[in-house]
Design a protein around this motif. Structure first.
Motif, PDB file in Angstrom:
ATOM      1  N   GLU A 326     -46.630 -39.717 -21.218  1.00 34.40           N
ATOM      2  CA  GLU A 326     -46.158 -38.465 -21.837  1.00 34.40           C
ATOM      3  C   GLU A 326     -46.748 -37.290 -21.077  1.00 34.40           C
ATOM      4  O   GLU A 326     -47.909 -36.919 -21.272  1.00 34.40           O
ATOM      5  CB  GLU A 326     -46.597 -38.420 -23.297  1.00 34.40           C
ATOM      6  N   THR A 327     -45.940 -36.653 -20.203  1.00 27.16           N
ATOM      7  CA  THR A 327     -46.452 -35.525 -19.421  1.00 27.16           C
ATOM      8  C   THR A 327     -46.264 -34.186 -20.116  1.00 27.16           C
ATOM      9  O   THR A 327     -46.957 -33.220 -19.800  1.00 27.16           O
ATOM     10  CB  THR A 327     -45.763 -35.456 -18.047  1.00 27.16           C
ATOM     11  N   ASN A 328     -45.283 -34.132 -21.051  1.00 27.20           N
ATOM     12  CA  ASN A 328     -44.973 -32.875 -21.748  1.00 27.20           C
ATOM     13  C   ASN A 328     -44.692 -31.746 -20.765  1.00 27.20           C
ATOM     14  O   ASN A 328     -45.091 -30.599 -20.977  1.00 27.20           O
ATOM     15  CB  ASN A 328     -46.108 -32.482 -22.697  1.00 27.20           C
ATOM     16  N   GLN A 329     -44.002 -32.073 -19.687  1.00 28.08           N
ATOM     17  CA  GLN A 329     -43.586 -31.077 -18.695  1.00 28.08           C
ATOM     18  C   GLN A 329     -42.068 -31.148 -18.553  1.00 28.08           C
ATOM     19  O   GLN A 329     -41.484 -32.229 -18.512  1.00 28.08           O
ATOM     20  CB  GLN A 329     -44.242 -31.352 -17.340  1.00 28.08           C
ATOM     21  N   THR A 330     -41.456 -29.989 -18.484  1.00 31.26           N
ATOM     22  CA  THR A 330     -40.007 -29.952 -18.305  1.00 31.26           C
ATOM     23  C   THR A 330     -39.634 -30.633 -16.994  1.00 31.26           C
ATOM     24  O   THR A 330     -40.250 -30.399 -15.951  1.00 31.26           O
ATOM     25  CB  THR A 330     -39.501 -28.504 -18.288  1.00 31.26           C
ATOM     26  N   ALA A 331     -38.651 -31.493 -17.069  1.00 32.05           N
ATOM     27  CA  ALA A 331     -38.270 -32.268 -15.883  1.00 32.05           C
ATOM     28  C   ALA A 331     -36.769 -32.474 -15.881  1.00 32.05           C
ATOM     29  O   ALA A 331     -36.086 -32.353 -16.899  1.00 32.05           O
ATOM     30  CB  ALA A 331     -38.984 -33.611 -15.877  1.00 32.05           C
ATOM     31  N   THR A 332     -36.266 -32.778 -14.713  1.00 29.60           N
ATOM     32  CA  THR A 332     -34.860 -33.140 -14.574  1.00 29.60           C
ATOM     33  C   THR A 332     -34.684 -34.618 -14.886  1.00 29.60           C
ATOM     34  O   THR A 332     -35.315 -35.469 -14.230  1.00 29.60           O
ATOM     35  CB  THR A 332     -34.368 -32.862 -13.141  1.00 29.60           C
ATOM     36  N   ALA A 384     -35.976 -35.230 -20.234  1.00 27.01           N
ATOM     37  CA  ALA A 384     -36.093 -33.779 -20.062  1.00 27.01           C
ATOM     38  C   ALA A 384     -37.467 -33.253 -20.441  1.00 27.01           C
ATOM     39  O   ALA A 384     -37.866 -32.161 -20.006  1.00 27.01           O
ATOM     40  CB  ALA A 384     -35.013 -33.077 -20.886  1.00 27.01           C
ATOM     41  N   ASN A 385     -38.215 -33.997 -21.237  1.00 26.65           N
ATOM     42  CA  ASN A 385     -39.561 -33.575 -21.641  1.00 26.65           C
ATOM     43  C   ASN A 385     -40.652 -34.120 -20.725  1.00 26.65           C
ATOM     44  O   ASN A 385     -41.834 -33.988 -21.028  1.00 26.65           O
ATOM     45  CB  ASN A 385     -39.833 -34.023 -23.078  1.00 26.65           C
ATOM     46  N   GLY A 386     -40.225 -34.707 -19.634  1.00 29.59           N
ATOM     47  CA  GLY A 386     -41.196 -35.224 -18.679  1.00 29.59           C
ATOM     48  C   GLY A 386     -41.803 -36.555 -19.052  1.00 29.59           C
ATOM     49  O   GLY A 386     -42.796 -36.978 -18.455  1.00 29.59           O
ATOM     50  N   LYS A 387     -41.241 -37.252 -20.012  1.00 31.74           N
ATOM     51  CA  LYS A 387     -41.734 -38.576 -20.369  1.00 31.74           C
ATOM     52  C   LYS A 387     -41.250 -39.585 -19.324  1.00 31.74           C
ATOM     53  O   LYS A 387     -40.048 -39.692 -19.065  1.00 31.74           O
ATOM     54  CB  LYS A 387     -41.245 -38.978 -21.750  1.00 31.74           C
ATOM     55  N   ILE A 388     -42.187 -40.309 -18.753  1.00 33.89           N
ATOM     56  CA  ILE A 388     -41.862 -41.323 -17.752  1.00 33.89           C
ATOM     57  C   ILE A 388     -41.962 -42.691 -18.406  1.00 33.89           C
ATOM     58  O   ILE A 388     -43.000 -43.042 -18.971  1.00 33.89           O
ATOM     59  CB  ILE A 388     -42.814 -41.265 -16.548  1.00 33.89           C
ATOM     60  N   ASP A 389     -40.888 -43.447 -18.335  1.00 38.10           N
ATOM     61  CA  ASP A 389     -40.901 -44.842 -18.777  1.00 38.10           C
ATOM     62  C   ASP A 389     -40.855 -45.742 -17.553  1.00 38.10           C
ATOM     63  O   ASP A 389     -39.865 -45.744 -16.807  1.00 38.10           O
ATOM     64  CB  ASP A 389     -39.714 -45.148 -19.690  1.00 38.10           C
ATOM     65  N   VAL A 390     -41.937 -46.463 -17.337  1.00 35.00           N
ATOM     66  CA  VAL A 390     -41.988 -47.451 -16.259  1.00 35.00           C
ATOM     67  C   VAL A 390     -41.469 -48.751 -16.855  1.00 35.00           C
ATOM     68  O   VAL A 390     -42.181 -49.462 -17.562  1.00 35.00           O
ATOM     69  CB  VAL A 390     -43.417 -47.607 -15.722  1.00 35.00           C
ATOM     70  N   GLU A 391     -40.220 -49.041 -16.587  1.00 35.98           N
ATOM     71  CA  GLU A 391     -39.511 -50.125 -17.273  1.00 35.98           C
ATOM     72  C   GLU A 391     -39.787 -51.465 -16.582  1.00 35.98           C
ATOM     73  O   GLU A 391     -39.073 -51.884 -15.674  1.00 35.98           O
ATOM     74  CB  GLU A 391     -38.016 -49.826 -17.289  1.00 35.98           C
ATOM     75  N   LEU A 392     -40.836 -52.125 -17.037  1.00 35.48           N
ATOM     76  CA  LEU A 392     -41.195 -53.414 -16.454  1.00 35.48           C
ATOM     77  C   LEU A 392     -40.238 -54.515 -16.895  1.00 35.48           C
ATOM     78  O   LEU A 392     -40.011 -55.475 -16.156  1.00 35.48           O
ATOM     79  CB  LEU A 392     -42.631 -53.768 -16.834  1.00 35.48           C
ATOM     80  N   PHE A 393     -39.703 -54.384 -18.089  1.00 32.05           N
ATOM     81  CA  PHE A 393     -38.623 -55.250 -18.598  1.00 32.05           C
ATOM     82  C   PHE A 393     -37.639 -54.299 -19.280  1.00 32.05           C
ATOM     83  O   PHE A 393     -37.769 -54.015 -20.468  1.00 32.05           O
ATOM     84  CB  PHE A 393     -39.174 -56.295 -19.573  1.00 32.05           C
ATOM     85  N   PRO A 394     -36.655 -53.797 -18.549  1.00 30.00           N
ATOM     86  CA  PRO A 394     -35.825 -52.702 -19.064  1.00 30.00           C
ATOM     87  C   PRO A 394     -34.885 -53.125 -20.194  1.00 30.00           C
ATOM     88  O   PRO A 394     -34.368 -54.244 -20.228  1.00 30.00           O
ATOM     89  CB  PRO A 394     -35.026 -52.275 -17.827  1.00 30.00           C
ATOM     90  N   ALA A 395     -34.643 -52.174 -21.079  1.00 33.40           N
ATOM     91  CA  ALA A 395     -33.728 -52.427 -22.201  1.00 33.40           C
ATOM     92  C   ALA A 395     -32.304 -52.649 -21.727  1.00 33.40           C
ATOM     93  O   ALA A 395     -31.503 -53.270 -22.437  1.00 33.40           O
ATOM     94  CB  ALA A 395     -33.785 -51.258 -23.187  1.00 33.40           C
ATOM     95  N   TRP A 396     -31.932 -52.154 -20.548  1.00 33.49           N
ATOM     96  CA  TRP A 396     -30.562 -52.261 -20.063  1.00 33.49           C
ATOM     97  C   TRP A 396     -30.258 -53.591 -19.380  1.00 33.49           C
ATOM     98  O   TRP A 396     -29.175 -53.797 -18.841  1.00 33.49           O
ATOM     99  CB  TRP A 396     -30.213 -51.107 -19.124  1.00 33.49           C
ATOM    100  N   SER A 397     -31.226 -54.543 -19.380  1.00 32.78           N
ATOM    101  CA  SER A 397     -30.963 -55.853 -18.785  1.00 32.78           C
ATOM    102  C   SER A 397     -31.552 -56.933 -19.680  1.00 32.78           C
ATOM    103  O   SER A 397     -31.909 -56.667 -20.836  1.00 32.78           O
ATOM    104  CB  SER A 397     -31.544 -55.930 -17.368  1.00 32.78           C
TER     105      SER A 397
END
Length: 816
Positions: A326-332, A384-397
């Protein structure tokens, strides 16, 4: 304490193990040395003094420059005399006794400035007791900051250092088909300079802080929390019902500072899996690495399914697992994905090395996953809130089963399966080029290699007493990266990928009893000095640990065996859980999922390459596994299997596995138990008039005697009973066995008998048994009794399972 130095002490020269000339009392280190590359006499052992073929000066002369792994021509180490006085300021003293070249080879093709590198350096028995006084010098002779740790000792003898783990930060230019090397030297009798920004560790009652001089990581103990410069780091698993389960909220989290030296600090935390209301709560372990002066932090996260509170367990099902920052920084908002599904639409030519490694950024932090494509699926996403999810086992697979992504949309770990993935967090700002280069280097870091002659001189790294017959580099191309097209002979490259496939033999993954073949070895790296072989060795070792269901966290034989009864029974079984003869495990699989890997049984317990990989890296995940194996193998050495498999290969592989664990973890009790097992169970079993180990297919005796030689090789002097067992096997083979496979009365030699070649060569040479040596040579040249020659050339050794002892013996006999 690891990473803390307490003073280099050299043992007096008389501390080397010298025994009387009687072969039955000669030290096994000497016997094996004579059977290897340093022949000092012919016929029987003539003088115990020959064990010291090179003194501690480090300027040994040994043989071999043909480039074929043979021991024929002279090879030397650089001079041990330093530069002439006057010395430039900062140059350490020149009166060093140790001078081991460590050639750093760049792999990624982008060059490397001060990227952390670790190398394992073997040391001769009886030379060093501790680590102070060691230092690393660059090519100009100047000391560079380094950190030294004892990886293991000669724990069965004088407790001198056996392998030294060296951490430093070298500079090396880019490899562009040539070049890309820098040479450093491990020396002693000097001063190890501190880095400009040494790692600082603060261990307080409530928290531990790791400070690289650039970034700080704070780990609170209770409750367990991790704070980074960009915000809190969490690990969140969504279970089978898609409910979030926070890893760090688990009870009974243990925290350990494993390293706290000036170049790096390592913190390990773990919470074992448990059964809560008949539902598995996942287990986990993680390591945090902080490096001197570096803005990046490495995080290894291991997902575990090995509940030790129940006798029988089941698969762990889940929707996803991510490390969340959780970075709490605006991000693309952005994301990258490694998704190879559906497999049946992929060409066999898919090359993960040709794919992009794209770091993802959010504010002042960037994230990279190692083996992004190799251990798919993986992903990194930023909102958009700068939250980074490092998806070691992603929900999309989901996990692949029967060559398709499971229609359940779920992942699962088999019972007793653990999987570790590696992540790099870079804190600060960096250009796209810098980040791209960092990602490539994280994937394939520079590899420090030692001269082949150093392994021959020290004779401590491999099993069977460290026997290492080659003294020159094998004449092969300079290969920096692994070739994934060779990772399995059964399927195309795409099928070799994925967290449940990568690094493993796919055929033996699903059925370890598959006929044919012999144990793989990773010792080729020691002969080629090639990073490509280094990476292959690491992938194979971690494939074994990640893919095979062969692990249980916090298992303790004395505490748990009576209840859990872990065993390798039965033959080709589906689990190492308790076996009573009437169950069909594992259970609990839902439709669309199932078993796609089985643990190795003792008759196919081919784990030799895992230990070999450890002596290249000191990888702590391998050490963790061997801590479990040391407890697990007490079932065999205490003869507690309910239906013990007493075939030669089953005994041999199981005891060899136990001995690997004893060396890695310095478990003296386990080593002694192996000796007791040999005397109490194997000796009488050999001597049985019927139903014993003789007669038997000779390849099985090869595996059994390999374990015997490994047991003897760590002792200060031979165990006469075990030496006599080897003699019985050799004499029976010469008299009747003829390296045969079929016990049909013809006793024709078979190509499969080659694993016994090392034991017969060892015995024939060290006990001056001309009949045994002639018998072995005839088998090699033409076969016996109209039978076949060995499947491998026993006069050559190029890093295979067999040949380390037979190659120099047969070469000498043939005048080669």
């Amino acid at each position: 304490m690891i990473g803390e130095k307490v003073g280099v002490t050299k043992l007096p020269s008389g501390a080397r193990f010298r025994q009387v000339q009687n072969p039955n009392r000669t030290s096994l280190a000497l016997l094996l040395l004579l059977a290897g590359c340093h022949w000092q006499c012919s016929g029987t052992i003539a003088s115990s003094a020959s064990s010291d073929s090179a003194d501690s000066s480090g300027s040994a002369e040994s043989s071999g420059s043909k480039g074929d792994g043979s021991a024929d021509n002279a090879a030397t180490f650089p001079s041990v005399t330093g530069p002439n006085d006057p010395e430039p300021e900062g140059r350490p003293p020149t009166a060093y006794a140790l001078n081991v070249p460590m050639t750093v080879k760049e792999v990624a093709g982008v060059g490397s400035t001060h990227f952390p590198v670790s190398v394992v350096v073997p040391l001769e028995r009886g030379t060093y007791l501790d680590t102070s006084g060691f230092y690393v010098a660059n090519a100009q002779g100047y000391a560079v900051p380094a950190q030294f740790e004892v990886l293991n000792h000669n724990f069965m003898t004088d407790n001198s250092i056996r392998h030294l783990l060296v951490h430093f930060q070298p500079d090396v230019e880019a490899f562009k088909g040539s070049g890309g090397t820098s040479t450093y030297y491990l020396r002693d009798k000097g001063t190890n300079p501190a880095p400009t920004a040494p790692v600082q560790v603060t261990d307080e009652a409530s928290a531990i802080t790791l400070d690289s001089g650039v970034v700080k990581i704070r780990v609170e103990k209770k409750p367990f929390r991790i704070t980074t410069p960009s915000g809190p780091l969490q690990a969140i698993l969504h279970d089978q019902d898609n409910q979030p389960v926070r890893s760090f909220d688990a009870p009974n989290i243990t925290i350990k500072l494993e390293e706290r030296g000036p170049m790096r600090a390592v913190l390990r935390a773990e919470a074992p899996a448990d059964m809560v209301n008949d539902k598995i709560r996942h287990g986990w372990a993680m390591r945090i690495y902080v490096y001197a002066g570096k803005p990046y932090v490495k995080v290894d996260y291991q997902l575990q399914n090995s509940v030790n509170t129940v006798v029988y367990s089941r698969p762990l099902y889940f929707e996803s697992l991510a490390l969340s920052l959780e970075t709490n920084q605006t991000a693309t908002p952005q994301s990258v994905r490694a998704d190879l599904s559906p497999l049946d639409q992929l060409p066999n030519s898919f090359d993960p090395l040709a794919q992009d490694l794209n770091p993802v950024s959010a504010g002042s932090v960037q994230v990279i996953i190692r083996h992004f494509w190799e251990m798919w699926p993986n992903g990194i996403a930023v909102d958009a809130n700068g939250k980074i999810d490092v998806e070691l086992f992603p929900a999309w697979s989901a996990r692949v089963y029967n060559n398709q992504v499971s229609p359940t949309g779920l992942y699962w770990l088999h019972d007793m399966q653990h999987v570790v993935k590696e992540v790099l967090f870079n804190f600060g700002t960096a250009t796209p080029k810098v980040l791209s280069d960092l990602a490539k280097t994280f994937q394939f870091h520079p590899v420090a290699v030692l001269p082949v002659a150093w392994y021959a001189k020290t004779q401590v790294t491999l099993d069977m007493g460290g026997t290492f017959p080659a003294t020159s580099r094998l004449a092969v191309a300079d290969i920096r990266k692994p070739d994934y097209t060779t990772y399995s002979e059964y399927s195309g490259p795409a099928s070799r990928l994925g967290f449940a496939n990568f690094g493993i033999d796919l055929q033996r993954k699903t059925d370890p009893r598959t006929a044919g073949g012999w144990p793989p070895s990773s010792s080729r790296f020691f002969l080629t000095e090639n990073p490509g072989d280094y990476y292959r060795a690491q992938d194979m070792a971690m494939g074994e640990l990640n893919v095979m269901p062969e692990w249980m966290a916090e298992y303790d034989y004395a505490k748990d065996f009576a209840r859990l009864g872990l065993t390798e029974n039965p033959y080709a079984g589906s689990t190492w859980r308790k076996f009573t003869g009437n169950y069909d495990l594992p259970t609990g699989y839902i439709q669309g999922t199932g078993v796609d890997s089985r643990p190795r049984d003792d008759q196919h317990g081919w784990f030799y390459n895992v230990e070999e990989a450890y002596w290249m890296t000191g990888n702590p995940w391998i050490r963790d596994w061997y801590e479990f194996i040391g407890q697990y193998r007490r079932t065999r050495v205490n003869q507690k299997d309910p239906f013990p498999d007493m075939s030669g290969r089953a005994i041999g592989h199981a005891l060899a596995h136990a001995l690997q664990a004893s060396r890695v973890t310095e478990d003296k009790e386990l080593h002694l138990l192996v000796g007791k097992y040999l005397r109490d169970y194997v000796g009488p079993h050999l001597a049985k008039p019927s139903g014993g180990l003789l007669p038997t297919a000779v390849f099985q005796l090869g595996y059994l005697t390999h374990a015997m030689l490994s047991y003897l090789g760590d002792l200060p002097e031979p165990d006469a009973d075990v030496v006599n067992m080897i003699r019985q096997c050799v004499e029976w083979n010469v008299r009747q066995g003829n390296f045969a496979y079929n016990l049909d009365g013809t006793w024709r030699s078979d190509g499969s008998g080659f694993p016994f070649g090392d034991a017969q060569a060892w015995y024939g040479r060290n006990f001056d048994d001309a009949a045994a040596l002639d018998h072995l040579m005839t088998y090699q040249r033409s076969g016996l009794a109209g039978g076949d020659r060995p499947y491998v050339d026993l006069t050559q050794w190029s890093g295979d399972y067999s040949g380390r002892i037979s190659a120099p013996v047969l070469k000498q006999l043939s005048g080669g």
